[in-house]
Design an enzyme around this catalytic site. Structure first.
Site, PDB file in Angstrom:
ATOM      1  N   ASP A   1      -1.717  -0.921  -3.884  1.00  0.00           N
ATOM      2  CA  ASP A   1      -1.902  -0.060  -5.058  1.00  0.00           C
ATOM      3  C   ASP A   1      -0.644  -0.075  -5.925  1.00  0.00           C
ATOM      4  O   ASP A   1       0.358  -0.724  -5.584  1.00  0.00           O
ATOM      5  CB  ASP A   1      -2.263   1.369  -4.616  1.00  0.00           C
ATOM      6  CG  ASP A   1      -1.330   1.871  -3.518  1.00  0.00           C
ATOM      7  OD1 ASP A   1      -0.116   1.603  -3.607  1.00  0.00           O
ATOM      8  OD2 ASP A   1      -1.809   2.516  -2.559  1.00  0.00           O
ATOM      9  N   ASN A  11      -0.288   4.528  -0.254  1.00  0.00           N
ATOM     10  CA  ASN A  11      -0.856   5.796   0.207  1.00  0.00           C
ATOM     11  C   ASN A  11      -1.551   5.712   1.559  1.00  0.00           C
ATOM     12  O   ASN A  11      -2.269   6.637   1.954  1.00  0.00           O
ATOM     13  CB  ASN A  11      -1.815   6.367  -0.844  1.00  0.00           C
ATOM     14  CG  ASN A  11      -3.080   5.525  -0.980  1.00  0.00           C
ATOM     15  OD1 ASN A  11      -3.153   4.429  -0.424  1.00  0.00           O
ATOM     16  ND2 ASN A  11      -4.062   6.035  -1.697  1.00  0.00           N
ATOM     17  N   GLU A  66      -6.846 -19.085 -18.433  1.00  0.00           N
ATOM     18  CA  GLU A  66      -7.334 -19.772 -17.236  1.00  0.00           C
ATOM     19  C   GLU A  66      -8.375 -20.780 -17.711  1.00  0.00           C
ATOM     20  O   GLU A  66      -9.516 -20.438 -17.990  1.00  0.00           O
ATOM     21  CB  GLU A  66      -7.971 -18.795 -16.236  1.00  0.00           C
ATOM     22  CG  GLU A  66      -8.283 -19.500 -14.920  1.00  0.00           C
ATOM     23  CD  GLU A  66      -9.445 -18.912 -14.130  1.00  0.00           C
ATOM     24  OE1 GLU A  66      -9.591 -19.292 -12.958  1.00  0.00           O
ATOM     25  OE2 GLU A  66     -10.220 -18.110 -14.674  1.00  0.00           O
ATOM     26  N   ASP A  74      -4.060   3.871   2.788  1.00  0.00           N
ATOM     27  CA  ASP A  74      -5.487   3.596   2.995  1.00  0.00           C
ATOM     28  C   ASP A  74      -5.756   2.121   3.327  1.00  0.00           C
ATOM     29  O   ASP A  74      -6.901   1.699   3.430  1.00  0.00           O
ATOM     30  CB  ASP A  74      -6.326   4.040   1.791  1.00  0.00           C
ATOM     31  CG  ASP A  74      -6.007   3.229   0.538  1.00  0.00           C
ATOM     32  OD1 ASP A  74      -5.102   2.364   0.587  1.00  0.00           O
ATOM     33  OD2 ASP A  74      -6.666   3.456  -0.499  1.00  0.00           O
ATOM     34  N   ASP A  81      -9.121 -14.563 -18.236  1.00  0.00           N
ATOM     35  CA  ASP A  81      -9.936 -15.051 -17.126  1.00  0.00           C
ATOM     36  C   ASP A  81     -11.072 -15.954 -17.627  1.00  0.00           C
ATOM     37  O   ASP A  81     -11.725 -15.642 -18.627  1.00  0.00           O
ATOM     38  CB  ASP A  81     -10.530 -13.843 -16.389  1.00  0.00           C
ATOM     39  CG  ASP A  81     -11.274 -14.233 -15.130  1.00  0.00           C
ATOM     40  OD1 ASP A  81     -10.614 -14.643 -14.164  1.00  0.00           O
ATOM     41  OD2 ASP A  81     -12.517 -14.152 -15.112  1.00  0.00           O
ATOM     42  N   ASP A  94       0.845  -1.203   0.000  1.00  0.00           N
ATOM     43  CA  ASP A  94       0.000   0.000   0.000  1.00  0.00           C
ATOM     44  C   ASP A  94       0.873   1.243   0.000  1.00  0.00           C
ATOM     45  O   ASP A  94       1.623   1.468   0.947  1.00  0.00           O
ATOM     46  CB  ASP A  94      -0.895  -0.053   1.255  1.00  0.00           C
ATOM     47  CG  ASP A  94      -1.706   1.211   1.456  1.00  0.00           C
ATOM     48  OD1 ASP A  94      -1.859   1.987   0.493  1.00  0.00           O
ATOM     49  OD2 ASP A  94      -2.191   1.405   2.590  1.00  0.00           O
TER      50      ASP A  94
HETATM   51  C1  GLC Z   1     -11.488 -16.487 -12.305  1.00  0.00           C
HETATM   52  C2  GLC Z   1     -10.705 -15.682 -11.300  1.00  0.00           C
HETATM   53  C3  GLC Z   1     -11.519 -15.555 -10.050  1.00  0.00           C
HETATM   54  C4  GLC Z   1     -12.799 -14.825 -10.380  1.00  0.00           C
HETATM   55  C5  GLC Z   1     -13.548 -15.505 -11.522  1.00  0.00           C
HETATM   56  C6  GLC Z   1     -14.600 -14.610 -12.095  1.00  0.00           C
HETATM   57  O1  GLC Z   1     -11.697 -17.785 -11.894  1.00  0.00           O
HETATM   58  O2  GLC Z   1      -9.450 -16.283 -11.081  1.00  0.00           O
HETATM   59  O3  GLC Z   1     -10.840 -14.884  -9.031  1.00  0.00           O
HETATM   60  O4  GLC Z   1     -13.631 -14.775  -9.258  1.00  0.00           O
HETATM   61  O5  GLC Z   1     -12.699 -15.843 -12.592  1.00  0.00           O
HETATM   62  O6  GLC Z   1     -14.019 -13.581 -12.847  1.00  0.00           O
HETATM   63 CA    CA Z   2      -3.542   2.236  -1.106  1.00  0.00          CA
END
Ligand code: GLC
Ligand code: CA
Length: 514
Positions: A28, A22, A246, A24, A195, A20
């Site tokens: 980031d 900043n 993935e 919060d 993804d 982090d």
């Molecule tokens: C993939 C990501 C996971 C996410 C899902 C929906 O499996 O690795 O973290 O929740 O897709 O986008």
């Molecule tokens: Ca931050």
């Protein structure tokens, strides 16, 4: 063309939890920038960023509201551009996460679609009229995959209801994503992690899910044309950019179809990740992986963890060492000492295999799954949508410990968005850097030595049951998953734990020069 991804070690940064900048309490880009030296020192080749786009964070950024900007919590587009340059200048490639299956409910397309039953944007999603729910499909996080809009229509979401699925039969969806890829390629990214890559195409007849019949939304043949078009685009950028999918598919033949020469370069080896700590099963997965990748010239990947699964030191310390979402429960007893010994051995095993390797942030520190996060602080929709049956994935997403004696352990100056265990004072980067026996020192040494491993195929060596032994040229790797010490031949380059009288103890891996 450098084909750098063929043997790269790729480090996954989960931006919320890395560092982090900043104060919060949320990681980031400034935090990443400030700690690039950790990744250089570790010796990785590339960073994969989990989503960094503007997002209501209903699924920690996997709900994207704008694919061409940066989430304000994380920083600005200008900061991302300068981070890409800074990473390149220290020799690190950049892979970003692209989320094509769904958008955030806050995305302008979905907002327009919600505004009126006649909105043309409804065509970009899967809207169906009421009153009956269109199918009884169950979402990937549990619960029905359909939610009703105020005007009575239903829309499909395979994940959270804040993640409406796109209709990939619509040309605008296809054009939009090619344009998003161009946007980031023009900014110098070296690749994309795709993804939920096998889910994009749905059977428009919306048939029920029935065993033995084609699945209505897993791995439909038409999905491949999408990746062919992406590959053509990426190749037009000069050939050293990469696509990694993935793809959760247990059938290796179906998995391999994503890796045909005109599709993706590689996909996550999630079978390897899910495998129990068992020599027979691991050997099977390794052989299957090589068997399906080799004829395609595709890159095998070796993955032990990511932001969705139980941390290895916790997993390997249990009676049941494999991973599955279905069996994921918290409170199952684990022996973290044993789990750590095995995770060290697993690291050396996976890093010795031919192909690319992935390291999820904190894996190099040997962090365990945090299983006592107070329910009120949990954020993962998996926890909420499963009616609290599934603990969710927050436990592997706890902010990293960098230095110091107590939380926030140098993560930043604010209170971290998830609480860190006090015991992590012994697991900080600072402590581990100074300790040659630490997990961090093991990863660091392994990544250096790995560069000297001949880039040749693997040959299995004779071994007793429970032992995995292979060579690659003059390099050999022996992993002892049996319960008794075993002899080995060769000069020790690196071992995951102490050797005993020249023997390799149980749950230990050694790298050797022959
Ligand atoms: C993939 C990501 C996971 C996410 C899902 C929906 O499996 O690795 O973290 O929740 O897709 O986008
Ligand atoms: Ca931050």
């Amino acid at each position: 063309m450098s084909a750098w991804w063929r043997d790269a070690v790729i480090y996954q940064v989960y931006p919320r939890s890395f560092a982090d900048g900043n104060g919060d309490g949320i990681g980031d880009l400034a935090g990443v920038r400030a700690h690039l030296d950790h990744l250089v020192d570790l010796g990785v080749d590339a960073i994969w960023f989990s989503p960094w786009y503007p997002s209501p964070q209903a699924d920690a950024g996997y709900d994207v509201a704008d694919y061409r900007d940066i989430e304000p919590i994380f920083g600005t587009l200008a900061e991302a551009e300068s981070l890409i340059r800074a990473a390149h200048s220290v020799g690190l490639k950049i892979i970003i996460d692209i989320v094509p299956n769904h958008v955030s409910a806050a995305h302008p397309w979905f907002q327009a679609a919600l505004a009126s039953p006649d909105a043309p944007e409804r065509e970009l999603f899967w809207f169906r009229p009421g009153p009956e729910r269109p199918t009884d499909w169950e979402g990937e996080f549990g619960g029905p995959a359909w939610t009703r809009t105020p005007d009575g229509a239903w829309y499909l979401h395979l994940f959270d209801k804040a993640q409406p699925d796109l209709n990939w039969n619509h040309p605008r969806v296809r054009e939009e994503h090619l344009d998003i890829l161009r946007f980031w390629l023009d900014r110098g990214v070296d690749g994309f992690r795709v993804d939920s890559a096998a889910l994009l195409v749905k059977d428009p007849a919306l048939p029920p899910v029935v065993d033995g019949r084609p699945h209505p939304f897993h791995d439909l043949d038409d999905v491949h044309e999408i990746y062919r078009s992406w590959r053509r685009l990426i190749d037009s950028y000069g050939g050293d950019r990469t696509l990694i999918g993935e793809v959760w598919l247990p059938d290796p033949e179906r998995f391999a179809r994503y890796l045909r020469p005109d599709e993706m370069h590689s996909a996550f080896n999630l079978e390897f990740l899910c495998s129990p700590w068992d020599a027979g099963r691991l050997r099977e997965v390794i052989d299957e992986t090589i068997r399906v990748h080799e004829p395609l010239g595709a890159v095998a990947t070796w993955v032990l963890s990511n932001h969705d699964v139980t941390r290895p030191v916790t997993r390997y310390g249990r009676a049941e060492t494999g991973f599955s979402f279905a069996a994921k429960r918290e409170g199952i007893p684990t022996d973290l000492r044993l789990g750590t010994v095995r995770a060290r051995a697993a690291a050396l095993l996976s890093l010795a295999l031919p192909g690319a390797a992935y390291v999820y942030q904190g894996e190099e520190l040997g962090l365990e799954e945090v299983e006592d996060i107070p329910p009120a602080l949990r954020q993962d929709p998996m926890w909420h949508r499963s009616g609290h049956r599934d603990p969710g994935r927050d436990g592997c997403r706890v902010p990293l410990p960098w230095s110091g004696e107590e939380p926030p352990f140098g993560f930043g100056t604010g209170t971290p968005w998830l609480p860190q265990p006090r015991a992590w004072k012994d697991r900080t980067v600072a402590v581990q850097r100074a300790d040659p026996a630490s997990m961090l020192s093991l990863y660091r040494a392994a990544l250096r030595l790995r560069r000297t491993v001949p880039a040749v195929a693997l040959t299995w060596l004779d071994s007793v049951p429970g032992v995995l032994a292979f060579r690659r040229g003059a390099f050999a790797c022996v992993a002892n998953l049996s319960t008794a010490p075993v002899p080995f031949d060769g000069d020790v380059l690196l071992a995951s734990g102490p050797l005993e009288d020249g023997l390799l103890p149980p749950d230990t891996t050694v790298w050797l020069a022959l």
